[in-house]
Each structure stands twice: as C-alpha cells, then as structure tokens.
Design a protein around this motif. Structure first.
Motif, PDB file in Angstrom:
ATOM      1  N   GLY A 994       0.856  -1.190   0.000  1.00 18.16           N
ATOM      2  CA  GLY A 994       0.000   0.000   0.000  1.00 18.16           C
ATOM      3  C   GLY A 994       0.884   1.230   0.000  1.00 18.16           C
ATOM      4  O   GLY A 994       1.744   1.382   0.868  1.00 18.16           O
ATOM      5  N   TRP A 995       0.672   2.115  -0.978  1.00 18.35           N
ATOM      6  CA  TRP A 995       1.544   3.299  -1.112  1.00 18.35           C
ATOM      7  C   TRP A 995       1.457   4.187   0.115  1.00 18.35           C
ATOM      8  O   TRP A 995       2.458   4.704   0.599  1.00 18.35           O
ATOM      9  N   GLY A 996       0.244   4.377   0.594  1.00 23.24           N
ATOM     10  CA  GLY A 996       0.053   5.289   1.737  1.00 23.24           C
ATOM     11  C   GLY A 996       0.941   4.885   2.895  1.00 23.24           C
ATOM     12  O   GLY A 996       1.704   5.701   3.455  1.00 23.24           O
ATOM     13  N   TYR A 997       0.827   3.595   3.258  1.00 20.24           N
ATOM     14  CA  TYR A 997       1.636   3.068   4.354  1.00 20.24           C
ATOM     15  C   TYR A 997       3.122   3.368   4.135  1.00 20.24           C
ATOM     16  O   TYR A 997       3.820   3.840   5.009  1.00 20.24           O
ATOM     17  N   ALA A 998       3.574   3.054   2.907  1.00 23.40           N
ATOM     18  CA  ALA A 998       5.000   3.150   2.635  1.00 23.40           C
ATOM     19  C   ALA A 998       5.491   4.592   2.813  1.00 23.40           C
ATOM     20  O   ALA A 998       6.500   4.841   3.480  1.00 23.40           O
ATOM     21  N   PHE A 999       4.755   5.558   2.226  1.00 22.58           N
ATOM     22  CA  PHE A 999       5.224   6.947   2.316  1.00 22.58           C
ATOM     23  C   PHE A 999       5.172   7.459   3.746  1.00 22.58           C
ATOM     24  O   PHE A 999       6.078   8.143   4.211  1.00 22.58           O
ATOM     25  N   LEU A1000       4.099   7.103   4.445  1.00 22.08           N
ATOM     26  CA  LEU A1000       3.979   7.554   5.837  1.00 22.08           C
ATOM     27  C   LEU A1000       5.162   7.060   6.653  1.00 22.08           C
ATOM     28  O   LEU A1000       5.771   7.802   7.427  1.00 22.08           O
ATOM     29  N   ALA A1001       5.471   5.766   6.467  1.00 25.19           N
ATOM     30  CA  ALA A1001       6.571   5.173   7.242  1.00 25.19           C
ATOM     31  C   ALA A1001       7.869   5.911   6.937  1.00 25.19           C
ATOM     32  O   ALA A1001       8.648   6.235   7.850  1.00 25.19           O
ATOM     33  N   LEU A1064       5.050  -0.093   9.098  1.00 22.72           N
ATOM     34  CA  LEU A1064       5.644  -1.069   8.181  1.00 22.72           C
ATOM     35  C   LEU A1064       5.128  -2.469   8.470  1.00 22.72           C
ATOM     36  O   LEU A1064       4.901  -3.261   7.558  1.00 22.72           O
ATOM     37  N   ALA A1065       4.958  -2.793   9.753  1.00 25.98           N
ATOM     38  CA  ALA A1065       4.501  -4.138  10.108  1.00 25.98           C
ATOM     39  C   ALA A1065       3.128  -4.393   9.518  1.00 25.98           C
ATOM     40  O   ALA A1065       2.867  -5.430   8.913  1.00 25.98           O
TER      41      ALA A1065
END
Length: 1564
Positions: A994-1001, A1064-1065
């Motif tokens: 999921g892009w959202g997750y990745a950028f937020l992290a 990330l998890a």
C-alpha cells in the motif's frame, strides 16, 4: 640510572624534553640507536624459533624448488649483512686505523653492527626454514619484522637528513651512505616479503584454490578473493566457477576428525548413562523406569509435543505397562556432543578468542584518543603536530581493530560452517546404520530436520560463541572507563541498561510463544499444501480445488493474525531498544549535573561518555539474544544426541559362517520389527541349498516380505539365528529408483561392462523401453523414478540385482507390477531355471501361481509361520493350505492349461511383442500421483505403525515422460534468477504493502533522524556552557532546560521509530496476505502439464521458504535498511555542516564505496543463490537414501553413499565458504573507508581548530566513529534486501503462470446434464505439449448411452490419454468430444468435471476425516454416506472405528490397507452418481478379493451408466458390450469381444498372452 648507563653506551644524551616541546620535534640520537634498534631485533629473535623449526626436522628430504623470488630475498639479506660488516669495519678503521684520533667511538658503534650481522644471518636461516615448510608461501613474522624495522628506521632517516640540511654538509659520509643503502635494501626486503613465493609444484593447486597461494597481506585484507569478485561482477557466478576448498575444510577431513572424537566421547557417555541407570534402580526402582521412559520421547519438535500432551491422558496406563519392558532399551546417553565439538575444533576456537580479545581492548582506545583530541582543540597553546599525531593514532587503532575483527569473524564463521558439516555428515552416517526401533522413532522429515535446522542452529551459535565472555568483558571495561569520566553517576545509566534486560527478556519470551504458535499453523498449512500438490490430479478430476483452497486460506488467516501480533511485539521491542541509548545518556547526564553544582558537563566528558555508551550498546543487546539462541541450541543438542547416540542395527543377527553347507539357513528363528514387540515370524526354520530357486507364497499379511527383511538383517531376532553364505542382492516389492541415469541405476556402483549390461537389459525386457527414452540408458530418471511406469521401475530394480553378480537373490514379488506376458518373459530369462541367474540361489516371493511348477521348492507361509515346504506337485497332492491358496487364485490357473508346445510357442511370441511392456497404462499420464502413494505391502506397514511417509514426499514430484526428443530433459532445471533484482519487483512489493503506508513510514523515519541530529546538536551546545560559565555558578533553570530538551528529543526518536515499525509491520502483513492469495489461486488453476514437469518440492518451496521470507525476513530487513540508510546520510550531512572541508573528501569516498558495494552485491547475491540451490541435493539425496536403506544395506553400498554425501555437502560448503569470504572482503574494505572518514574528521578538526568549537569536534568525531559500523551494515542490509526481495520475484513468477480454461463459463450446461451419457469423439487429436508429437491421432467413435466399453492397448497406446481428454486435463489439438451433444470444450472445467466420475488407478486419500475424503463440500447427508459405504463393503469396517466417519485418515491413507483405499475411491464414485464412469483399472495394488468386490459393485450399481474401463487384466472386460483396441494413438479395432476373438487380430494376440482362449471365453 638506566638513562645514565645508556648515555655512556651511546656517548650522547638519551632523553631531553626539549627535543619534543617545540614546533618541529625530533628524537634524540641515542634513542634512535638503542630503543629503535632493539624493538625490531627483539621481535625477530622472539619469533625466529617458529621459522627455524623446519630446519631441525631431519626426515624431510627437501624437494622444494628454489624460486627466483627466494634467491632475491636471500641476496638482499646478504647485501644487508655486508652493510653491517661494513659498519663494523668503519668503526674499527676510525678507532684503530692509521689516522685514528685519541677519542674512541662509543660502544654502540660496535654493538649495533654486530647485532645486525647476527640478525641477518638469522634472517637467512629463517627464510630457508620458510621455504622448507609444507605449503608455506611466505612468513607473517618476517613481514612484521621488516615492517617494524622500516618503521623504526624512518626516525634516523629524517634526523640524518635534517642534520645534513641544517649544517649544509654531510659530516660522516661512510655511515651516512651505509645507512641509506641499508634503508633502501630494507624497503626492498619489505616489498619482497609481502609477495607470495609459490613453488612450481604448487602452481596447479593455487590455480584451483588461490587462497593456498595468498601472501600474508593478501590474507589479512582478503585480496586473494578479488578475482572472484571481478568475475562475479562481469558474469553471474555458477557452481563451476568456485574454487576448491582447502583440505582442512572438506567434509571428509572434518567428519573423520569429528567421528574420531565422537567415538571416544560417546563411549564415555554410554558408561555414565549405564551407571546412572544402575544407581536409580538401586534407589528407587519405579522412578528409574519413569525416567527411562521419558528419555525416549525427547524432542520431536514443538508441534508434536502439543499432540503428545493431548494423548498423554489416554496413554498413561499403557505406558506404565510398557515401561517395564522398555527399560533396557532407553539408550540415550547425553552431554557428549559439545565436548566432542570442542575437541574437534579447539584450535580455531583458541585463535579466534585471541583475536577477539585484542580487538575488544583496542575498542576502548578510540574514546580515550577522542578525549585527548577534544582537549587538544580546547587548548590553543598546544602544538599542531600533537593534533596530527592523534589523528594518525586514531587511524592506526581503527585499522588494527578492523583487521583483527575480520580475522576473528572469518574464523568464527568458518568454524560454524565446519560444525554444520560435521553434524550433517554424522547424521547421514548414522542414518545408514540405524536400527529399526530408532528409525521408527524419527520420521524421514525429522531426520532431514536434524540435518537442516538443528545443524544450522549449531552453526549460528558457534558464529557468536565468543560473545559469551567478550560481552561481559566489554561491559565491565566500559563501565570502568565511564566511572573515570563521570564518577558514581555512571550507575544511573547502567541501571537503566540493566532494567532494559528483563524487559527485553519478557518480550523475547512472549515472542517465542507467538512463534511457536505460528510454526504450528505453518506446519498445518504446509501439510495440506503438500497433500494438495501430491494429489493435484485427483483435485482436478473431482473439481475439488475450491474446498481445499478455503481450507488453506482459513489456516493462513490464523497465521496472519499471529504474525500481526508478532509484528506489534517486535515494534515495541524496537521502540525500547531505540530509546535505550537516549534514556541512558539522559539518566547519566541528568544525575551528573544534578548531584552537585560543580559538575559541569564538558565536551570531553560528554562525548567520551557517548562513545563509551555506544560501545556498551552492542554487548548489552547481544547477550540476551545469544543466551536465547543457546537455549534453542540446547534443544537441538538433545535431539542430535538422542539420534546420534541411538542403537545401531545389530550386525550379528545374520552370520556368515562358511562351515554350513546351505546357502541360506534359518535355525528356529523368531523375528520382530521392534525389540520388545510380539514376533511377526515365529519359529521359522529353513534350509536353502546353493543354486536353488525357492518360491515363498502365502496370503496378504502372512509375513512373506518380513521373511526377506529378516534375511537382510533388518528385523530384530528374538531367538534363533540366520546364516548366509555369499553376497546378497535384493529386489524390494516397491522398486527403489535413484535420481540418476538409468544406467547408473542398474550399475549401482559396479563397473560398466558392455556385454554384461546388454545381456541384463535384454533379459529384463528393458530394450524396447530404452528405445523409447530420449537418451537411451543415459536418460535421467526423476526422483523416485517418476518418469518410469511401475513395471519399468520394477524391471530396472530387477536389472540392478541381475547385474550385481551377487550369490543370493532375494526377490520380493518383482513380477506383480508387470503384465502377465512380461512376467513370464522375466521369469524365463532372469529368474527361472533357464534364466540369467540359473546358477544362483534365488528366493522369490510371488503371487503368480503360474510360476510355481518351475521352482525347486515352495515355502508356504501362514500367519508368520511356515506351514508347508515342498515341490509344487507334492504340496498340491497334500490338499493343505497350499491347495486352498491355489483355489483362491484359480482364475489365473486357467492359463496353466496350455500344453507344453504352447509354452514354447508363447516363448517365441514374446519376441515380436516386445513393447507390450507393462501394467501402467501408456505412460504419458500415468496417474503419477497415486504412483507415489503406492504402498509397499500396506499390511506390514500398518503393523509396524510406520508413519514415516509424510515427509518422504516433500520433494517427490510428478512428471510425465513424453516420448522425448533427443536431449529433452524431463524436469526443467529450476530457473535461478541471475543479475540484479528488477526494480519492478520492489515496486510490486510496495504496491502490495500500500503506497500510503510506505510513504507515511518513510516520513516518520525521516522525522526520527531529524530528532536524532537535533539531540546531538543540543548536546554539543550544552557542553559549550562549560566554557561560558567558567568559574561561575551554573544556573539551575539552565540546567533543567538542558536536561529536559535533551530527554524530550531522545524520547521523540523512540516514538517515531515505534510509529514507523508499526506502519511497516501492518503494511508487510497486508503484502503477505495479498501475495499468498494470488499465489494459491493461481497454482490451483495451472494446467496439469505444469505439475508433470515441475517437482512438487519446487512448488512447495514457494509456499514454504519463499513465503517465510515474505512473512518474516523481508519486513525486518526492509525496516532496518531504511533506518540505517537514513542514519548514515544524516551523519554525513552533519559532518559536512560542522566541517565544510569534509565535502571534498566525501565525494571520492562515496564513489569508492559505491563501486565496492556494486562489485560485492553481484557476487554475494549469486553465491547466496548458489548456496540455496546446492543445499537441496543434500536433503534429496538423504531422503532417497533413507527410503532405499534396505536396498543399500543389502548390497552393502553404505561406503559409496557416504562418499557421495560428502561430495554433495562439499559443493554446498564451497558456496558457504566463499560467501563468508566475500562478506569479509567487503567488510574490511568498508571498514577501511569508515576509518578514513574518522581520520579526515579528526584531520579537519585539527586544521580548522581555531574556527570550530570543541563541542562540534567531539560530535563530528564520535559520529564518524559510529559510521564505520553503519556503513558496513547498510551494504549488508542492501544485499540482504536484494536477496530477500527475490522471494517476491519467485512468488510472483508462480502467480503469473498460464492458467487452464476457466472453471465456470457463461455457457453452462443444463442442470441434469448429461442425462443419457452418450459420448462422441470426432476426429479427436491431442498432444501433451505444443512441441511434442500427437498422442491421439484422430479418434472417431460413438459410444451409446449405458454402454460398457473396455479400452485395451499396449503401453503408450494412448489409453490414459483418452480419459485425460474427457476431463480436459489435456486440451484438444483438433477435433471435439460431445457428451449428450454438448461440446465439452465450450463449458467450464468444473461444470464438466463435476458431472463425470473416475475411479483412479491408484487410490489417493487426503489427511482429514473419512467424511471429508468422500464429500469435501459437505453436500451429502450422513445417511447417504453410510449407504455408499455399505455398497462399497466398508460399512462394517467404518462402524467398527472409534470415531466412525470422523476417523482421521493418515497422510496418504497410510493407516488403511490398499484394498480399503480402493474401496473408498469406489464409495466416492458411488456418491457422485454421475451418468458417465471412467474406471482406470487398479492392478498390482489390489488382491483378487478386493478386485472381485469392486467389479461386482460396479456391475450392479452402475448398470444405468456409461462405463469406460481401461483394462490391464483382460478377464475383467470380456463381458463388456464392446472393446476398443488402441495402438499408437489410433483405434485399430472396436467391436464386441467375441467378434474380436474370431478376427484373430490385435485383441486376439493380447488375449492369448493373457491365457484367454475361445474355450475359456465360452466357459466364462
């Protein structure tokens, strides 16, 4: 006092402080003449004995070549000797010559030349010693000596020069010249000593293994590995590119030493164990028994334990009874493995410990140097050279530390590798000699686990073993140094660290329980996957995929829940470990400034403490991990000790006493499978004369196979004995075929003799088969003989025996798996009175009544006892058990009515029907699944309760032989990705997350970095207060602000990391779920062809190893990589800000860094891949060995298999060894780079010390010190990430395979279709794969409703292909099939397959309840199921089971007999009630009774259906309405049996072979 004496000796001042306290310091001449001379010479004399030893050894006649390099070295030293002599002459001439002055030279001018002259003679001898040393190419001690010498001579070098320049002339020309000449020679000698001196006779060896020819410098910097890295960068490495191992690293050498120590230690342990049992018995008899029994059930892995707990209640009572019996048997001596390993590898351990100790001590020098450096920048009056000296010292210490660390790590990892190899070899060796009781205790899977998992655990622990003492040492030293800095307030920081340990411990424990739970789900999921893949054909034929998919998805759901828990837990522990350093420094500094107002935090104190705390972090985090892994290893140790310490097969059961006159004799023997169970064979006495042919007959389960096992010495003898004269050959009931060429399978280690080989092949009727196989006898046979049909396997197995030239042949029903006429051929040509083996002793277990008249003696077994022995005629006359047996098989008896001349004619007929080979219908689509599951004598299996089959099949694979074109391999080699992992794969993974997750992290991690830098800047600002408030009181508000902000920034870091890992998890669990679903969906929709050409193990690997990587390894390496990468970037940005000079250096360093890591990653990645590819052969060879143990032991080939195993392990060791080396190669280069960063940071601090404040100096250097480790970590993690992301690539590769036709289409057939069951084939053609020839070449026929059709034909005629086409397992090339006028290619596969029913040739069952095996979708009521069970004659059996329909079927149906399994398949068919039934007739697996039952039921229950029977026994189809005769993919005859018999065509000749004549037909 000493100085005065020295001054007298030199005749000048020894020491005066004024020499160094100035801008251009120098050393006094006296120091240069004494101390600087004595240091290198002292070193030489201390180390000389080591090099002189080879000169003292008389025995060696020196054959080694004198190389040019050696001569040059000796020449240089000789010239140096001349300079020394020259120096002495100069002094003598000055003192005693014609123009000598009154003032004599001081003593030093006499002693030094003499000292040097002696030293040079010593060096000459040392170099000769090195030349004579075995395998030595240079000497590290001599290199050190030259290095020290040149280093010490640098000082007089510049002193003499400066002196000459100052005075404008050279005063003492002779000495001046001599010194510079000798200095030049020393430099040359230093260069020469760094070059390896390879004698011509060693050149070959060095080509194969460059390490053997590497000089000292090349060894410590791993330069010898360069060529491999360059090669790996240019082209992807393959196994052949790897160099040979050193002899001491080879499996043979390691395992021989390990076994030597193991024998001794295990012997002692056994004695201890016996004593312990005795003492227990004396003290408390009942308790001892309990203990003994417990020692037996140790360590079958967690998942078993849970089951055991549940069963314990039931079994307690049984156990108590059993324990009395089992007391003597619990042989489990313990506590010997670790000592054995220590004794085997003690030298490596000691060496590595030495390196580790030095490295630890050096680690504490850097903070002290840092402290001096800071005080230097604060004290503006100190000389600049002091700063430069500190900078150089920092570099030197760091370099030394790097070199030592790499030597230590290399030794530890190599040690780990050797320990693993030793254990794997030991487990393999043990498996070859294991007794049956032991074999029963551990399944094949568990034993493979010992080789893989447990040996790997030992490997991992030995890598870090020294940390056990090194961590406490580092902690103690760090705390003592901190105490010196900050006094008692250190304790505050230490207290925080100590508090962290139990918290981490609790977390680790929790994690462990979660992991255990996770493993349980994983095991369960993999077990189902394994079954699904092994039975994929049945799933497709019955359209059961959806049911199994939901099952797997449910388990996977549970698994992901657990994973999410685990991920949250690990983010908490990351949070804690990240807050730790911040909290520690906060606590320490806060307490320090709060204790008294005099305590002001200076830059020296702050940054020295921080770098000490940094040193503390690693041992504190490593210790708990190490202890945890030691605990895990303790479990492995128990399992290995139990396995390796178990009993061996008793070799005295079978005697070889030449005084007996019979070839085989059993004297009143009783034999059991387990030591204390009831004997299976009772009071057997048997005498077989040499050269006799003896048949052993009896009903199923009467102990025929067991009798042969007893003769092989595989059973425990409870009384009596066996004597055998001569060597044995054994043909087991289930042929055991190796994954090798056909020729190797027959030769089985014997030398190849063409004539003998051809005779054997002819006799075993393998000639025609060889013509069919692509490469003849060099065709590769898949695992477990997959690309051979059952009959071919059996014939290969027989050929192996026939080729072996043994004296006694034990043949366990080799004729059952082949067609009757082939059986006759084999009997005539091989086994019978005129066969190849006519002069040998043969014991033949058989069901074939027709052969009995030709044997010398028949032995009839009944319930494990011999009931009758005699010739066939005499036994028939007796009307005993034997004649009853004959009547059972009377049907077959009809064949015996042939007259003698008929016999002869038959024998001739055989010549022109050579390709009528065997029972397995034409082999393209032999139901290979069921093949694998075919049991060997199921009755015996269930009696032994041997459940080992599950794991055996891990890698078994179903493939189908095609009539391959030349050179076509059956199994495609597994594709190994090469080159860089594509960027698209990473994008794919991120998309799944999921892009959202990745950028937020990413953003959160950036914030963490900002907080980190902010905190350090704040600290550096804080330390400047010490200068500001010098001699003033420190305001408390200021103090509180400082501490508060410092703490807040520290906590912010932790919080951001926590957030990042959480995000990330979650993302990773998402990705795992999506990728697994895609994979599973797709694999279930892949056409059957794929499974026929891909080993199951390979597909299973995607679900096991690759998913494991996706679930666990990848998320971890991903988050660590992001953190460390940002950390390094942050550090560099900061360095450039604090000392702008740094930008100049950073660019070239970055370029070098980039190059090194690109080179390395290519090589390392490929080595990693090679390692995993080279690992599987070890396990598959092991699995193969275990399944063929009885054969290997019978032929006495254990040694050969051991050798082979050593070679396979060696291939794997090569990849591991060079991977270790590639890691060290990289590490040392990166650490040198990191050391340069430190050096430049220090250097620029010195250069710009006027413009920079001390806080920043401290900060930049302590940052730089930290960067060394992180640099290495980033490359390691990048490479790990690349390796792990390969899993995404592999999983997506199988998610994108081409699918078969859709399961359901818009075009759906009517609800009741097919009502009539009419079948039409219209010019139907089919091929297995686009590139192959047609298998069916235009079939056209019309089959009316409810017609019963028999399909017959030779092997390869296309019988099975026909059924596969009906189910669209293979799609048409041309033509159509209509069922009730619906073209089957227009409807969905499930619509089609759900309306047809097949009773497959081999019964396949799945784990789970009986009910689930019959009705996986829960469509039917219990009444309906009981009804079909009654019709299939299973009702009584099932009703008698405790759980009834819920009775658990073991894996592969192991706990049911073959007959019962076949009846269950019949029940499945009855339950589906479809109008078209295909019956792929079961042959060898079923005894006649079951066969009759099935035939009767089918005739009755399916009378209203269209039935197609693929027949192997012609008897069964003689009453069919029509018979279709296929030949080479075409219909040659299609008519009623009577008409066909009259026509005397193909069918007639087949019937004649089967002994069916017109008369017998009419009789029917």
């Amino acid at each position: 006092m000493c100085a005065v004496a020295l001054e007298g000796f030199c005749g000048s001042v020894f020491w005066n402080a004024s020499f160094v306290e100035r801008e251009d310091p120098d050393l006094p001449v006296c120091v240069e003449q004494t101390v600087l001379v004595w240091i290198p010479l002292g070193f030489l004399w201390l180390s000389a004995p080591w090099n002189l030893m080879p000169l003292c050894r008389r025995s060696q006649v020196n054959t080694k070549h004198r190389t040019k390099l050696y001569l040059c070295k000796q020449l240089v030293v000789f010239l140096l000797f001349l300079t020394a002599v020259g120096g002495l002459i100069v002094t003598l001439v000055e003192d005693f010559g014609p123009n000598s002055s009154a003032e004599k030279n001081s003593a030093v001018f006499y002693t030094n030349p003499v000292l040097f002259a002696v030293a040079w003679i010593l060096v000459l001898l040392c170099q000769e010693g090195v030349r004579r040393k075995e395998r030595a190419v240079d000497s590290s001690t001599l290199f050190f000596f030259w290095f020290l010498l040149v280093l010490c001579d640098v000082f007089p070098f510049q002193t003499l020069l400066r002196e000459a320049l100052r005075q404008g002339e050279v005063r003492d020309i002779p000495r001046f010249s001599l010194f510079y000449i000798s200095f030049g020679l020393e430099v040359i000698a230093l260069v020469l000593s760094a070059v390896a001196d390879i004698p011509p006779e060693a050149e070959e060896l060095v080509k194969k293994n460059p390490e053997a020819g590497a000089a000292f410098l090349s060894r410590i910097t791993f330069n010898w590995f360069n060529s491999m890295v360059v090669k790996g960068h240019k082209t992807p490495l393959v196994q052949e590119d790897l160099w040979e191992l050193n002899e001491t690293d080879s499996t043979a050498y390691i395992s021989q030493r390990f076994n030597q120590h193991m024998r001794y230690e295990l012997g002692l342990a056994r004695i201890r164990f016996q004593k312990k049992l005795k003492n227990k018995l004396l003290k408390n008899p009942s308790k001892a028994v309990e203990e003994a029994s417990q020692s037996n059930g140790l360590g079958k892995g967690v998942s078993q334990d849970v089951l055991m707990m549940e069963e314990k209640g039931k079994k307690e009572e049984e156990k108590k009874k059993k324990n009395e019996k089992k007391k003597e048997e619990t042989n489990y001596p313990n506590a010997w493995l670790v000592t054995t390993l220590f004794k085997t590898f003690k030298w490596i351990l000691i060496e590595s410990a030495f390196f580790k100790l030095l490295q630890d001590l050096l680690a504490f020098v850097s903070p002290q140097l840092l402290k001096l450096m800071i005080s230097f920048t604060q004290d503006k009056s100190s000389y600049a050279w002091v700063g430069y000296l500190y900078a150089v010292l920092l570099l030197v210490v760091a370099l030394l530390q790097s070199l030592l660390l790499q030597q230590y790590v290399q030794r530890c990892f190599v040690l780990g590798m050797k320990v693993r190899a030793a254990l794997m070899a030991a487990v393999y060796k043990k498996a070859l000699v294991m007794s049956n009781d032991n074999r029963k205790e551990s399944t094949v899977g568990e034993t493979v686990n010992l080789m893989s998992a447990d040996a790997q655990r030992f490997n991992d622990v030995t890598n870090f073993l020294h940390l056990l003492w090194s961590c406490p040492l580092q902690i103690i030293m760090a705390i003592s140094f901190l105490w010196l800095e900050l006094g008692p307030s250190t304790l505050a920081g230490v207290a925080v660290m100590v508090l962290m340990v139990p918290v981490n411990g609790v977390l680790a424990n929790k994690a462990k329980t979660i992991q255990t739970e996770n493993m349980k789900f994983k095991d369960k999921r993999l077990r189902i996957m394994n079954e699904m893949l092994n039975g994929i054909k049945i799933l497709k034929l019955f359209a059961w995929e959806p049911s199994f998919r939901t099952q797997v998805e449910d388990i996977r759901g549970e698994e992901l829940k657990v994973m999410r828990k685990f991920a949250y837990l690990s983010s908490v522990s990351t949070f804690i470990s990240n807050c730790a350093p911040a909290l520690v420094s906060l606590a320490t500094f806060a307490v320090f400034v709060a204790v008294s107002s005099d305590n002001i935090l200076t830059a020296e104190k702050a940054f020295t403490s921080i770098s000490l705390f940094n040193i503390l972090r690693s041992p504190l985090s490593m210790l708990p991990m190490l202890i945890a892994s030691i605990v895990q290893t303790a479990v492995s140790k128990k399992r290995l000790e139990k396995f390796l310490g178990g009993d061996d097969l008793d070799s005295d059961i079978v005697r070889h006493d030449p005084s007996f006159d019979s070839a085989v004799s059993i004297c009143n023997g009783s034999f059991a499978w387990e030591k204390d169970s009831e004997p299976l064979l009772k009071n057997v006495s048997l005498d077989i004369k040499p050269g006799g042919l003896v048949a052993v007959v009896g009903a199923v389960g009467s102990g025929k196979s067991s009798l042969l096992s007893a003769l092989l010495g595989e059973m425990n003898s409870t009384k009596g004995f066996i004597n055998i004269q001569g060597s044995l050959a054994f043909v087991p009931q289930q042929a055991w075929i190796q994954n090798a060429t056909l020729r190797d399978n027959i030769l089985f280690g014997s030398p190849y003799e063409d004539k003998r080989f051809q005779d054997v092949v002819e006799a075993c009727a393998l000639g025609p088969d060889l013509k069919l196989l692509s490469a003849g006898d060099l065709t590769e046979i898949g695992e477990k003989g997959i690309n051979l049909s059952g009959g071919q396997k059996q014939r290969v197995s027989l050929a192996r025996a026939a080729y072996s030239q043994a004296d006694i042949f034990l043949l366990d029903d080799p004729l059952s798996a082949v067609d009757s006429h082939v059986g006759k051929h084999l009997f005539d040509k091989v086994i019978g009175p005129n066969g190849l083996l006519k002069n040998k002793t043969r014991i033949l277990v058989t069901h074939g009544v027709s052969f009995l008249p030709y044997v010398d003696e028949v032995v009839v077994l009944l319930n494990g006892q011999i009931s009758e022995v005699g010739s066939c005629q005499s036994l028939r006359a007796r009307k005993g058990v034997f004649s009853a047996f004959l009547d059972t098989y009377a049907k077959e008896q009809s064949t015996q009515t042939h007259s003698e001349e008929d016999e002869y004619r038959d024998a001739e007929d055989i010549d022109f029907i050579p390709d009528a080979e065997d029972t397995q219908p034409d082999f393209p689509l032999v139901d290979a699944v069921s093949h694998i599951l075919k049991t060997e004598n199921s009755v015996r299996r269930s009696q032994r309760g041997n459940r080992s089959s599950f794991r055996l099949r891990k890698n078994s694979s179903l493939k189908r032989p095609e009539n391959t074109k030349k050179g076509q391999r059956l199994i495609e080699k597994e594709t190994m990705e090469t080159g860089q992992v594509k960027f698209s794969v990473c994008i794919q993974y991120v998309r799944a997350m999921g892009w959202g997750y990745a950028f937020l992290a990413l953003f959160v991690y950036l914030m963490q970095n900002v907080a980190f830098i902010g905190q350090n800047l704040w600290l550096s600002d804080w330390t400047n207060d010490a200068v500001e408030y010098y001699n003033q009181t420190y305001p408390s508000w200021k103090r509180d602000t400082r501490v508060g902000v410092f703490g807040a920034l520290g906590m912010a870091q932790g919080f951001f990391v926590f957030l990042g890992t959480l995000l990330l998890a979650n993302a990773a669990v998402n990705a795992s779920r999506i990728l697994h679903s895609r994979l599973l969906d797709n694999v279930l929709r892949v056409p059957m062809v794929f499974f026929d050409t891909t080993p199951v193990g390979r597909v299973l690997n995607r679900f096991a190893k690759d998913l494991f990587t996706l679930d666990e390894a990848l998320p971890q390496s991903f988050s660590s990589w992001i953190m460390y990468l940002l950390g390094v970037l942050g550090t560099l940005v900061f360095l450039c800000l604090s000392t702008p000079f740094f930008i100049i250096v950073i660019i070239p360093l970055a370029v070098i860094y980039f190059l090194v890591q690109r080179f390395y990653i290519a090589t390392s990645r490929q080595l990693r891949r090679l390692e995993s590819v080279s690992r599987s052969p070890i396990y598959s060879h092991f699995g193969e060995t275990v399944s063929g143990l009885s054969v290997i032991r019978a032929y006495n080939h254990q040694e050969r298999f051991l050798k082979h195993n050593e070679q396979t392990i060696d291939e794997n060791l090569k990849t591991i060894y060079f991977r270790i080396m590639s890691n060290r190669w990289l590490a040392i280069r990166l650490q040198f780079l990191g050391n340069l960063v430190v050096f430049f940071a220090a250097l620029f601090a010195v250069i710009s010390r006027d413009s920079i404040d001390s806080g920043l100096v401290g900060l930049s250097i302590s940052y730089a010190l930290n960067v060394t480790l992180t640099l290495h970590l980033v490359v390691r993690l990048t490479s790990e990430l690349e390796t792990n992301i390969v899993a995404v690539e592999r999983v997506s590769e199988y998610s994108e395979l081409e699918n078969e036709a859709p399961w359901v289409t818009q075009h759906r057939p009517p609800e009741k279709w097919p009502e009539a069951g009419r079948l039409q084939f219209l010019d139907y053609k089919v091929r297995y794969r686009p590139e192959l020839d047609l298998v069916l070449k235009g079939i056209t026929c019309d089959i009316a409703s409810t017609e019963k059709i028999g399909i017959v034909g030779r092997t390869g005629a296309g019988k099975s292909s026909l059924t596969n086409c009906l189910f669209r397992i293979i799609e048409a090339a041309e033509g159509r099939i209509l069922i009730d006028d619906v073209d089957i290619s227009t409807i969905g596969l499930h619509d089609l397959r759900n309306r047809l029913t097949i009773i497959p040739q081999d019964p396949v069952l799945f784990c789970g309840s009986l009910r689930r095996n019959l009705d996986p979708f829960d469509k039917f009521s219990d009444e309906e199921i009981w009804k079909v069970l009654e019709l299939s004659h299973l009702k009584d059996y099932v009703a008698g089971l405790q759980e009834g329909l819920q009775h658990e079927v073991a894996e592969g149906g192991e706990n049911l007999s073959v007959g019962q399994r076949q009846l269950l398949c019949l029940a499945r068919a009855l339950l589906r009630k479809s109008r078209i039934l295909i019956l792929d007739e079961a042959t060898a697996a079923v005894d006649l009774e079951t066969d009759n039952l099935i035939q009767k039921t089918i005739r009755k229950e399916f009378s209203h259906c269209t039935v197609l029977t693929i027949a192997h026994r012609l008897h069964s189809i003689m009453d069919n309405s029509r018979v279709m005769v296929l030949d080479a993919g075409q219909i040659v005859e299609f008519d009623s049996p009577d008409n066909l018999m009259e026509r005397q065509g193909h069918f007639y000749s087949m019937a004649k072979d089967a002994g069916i004549t017109q008369e017998s037909l009419t009789a029917l």
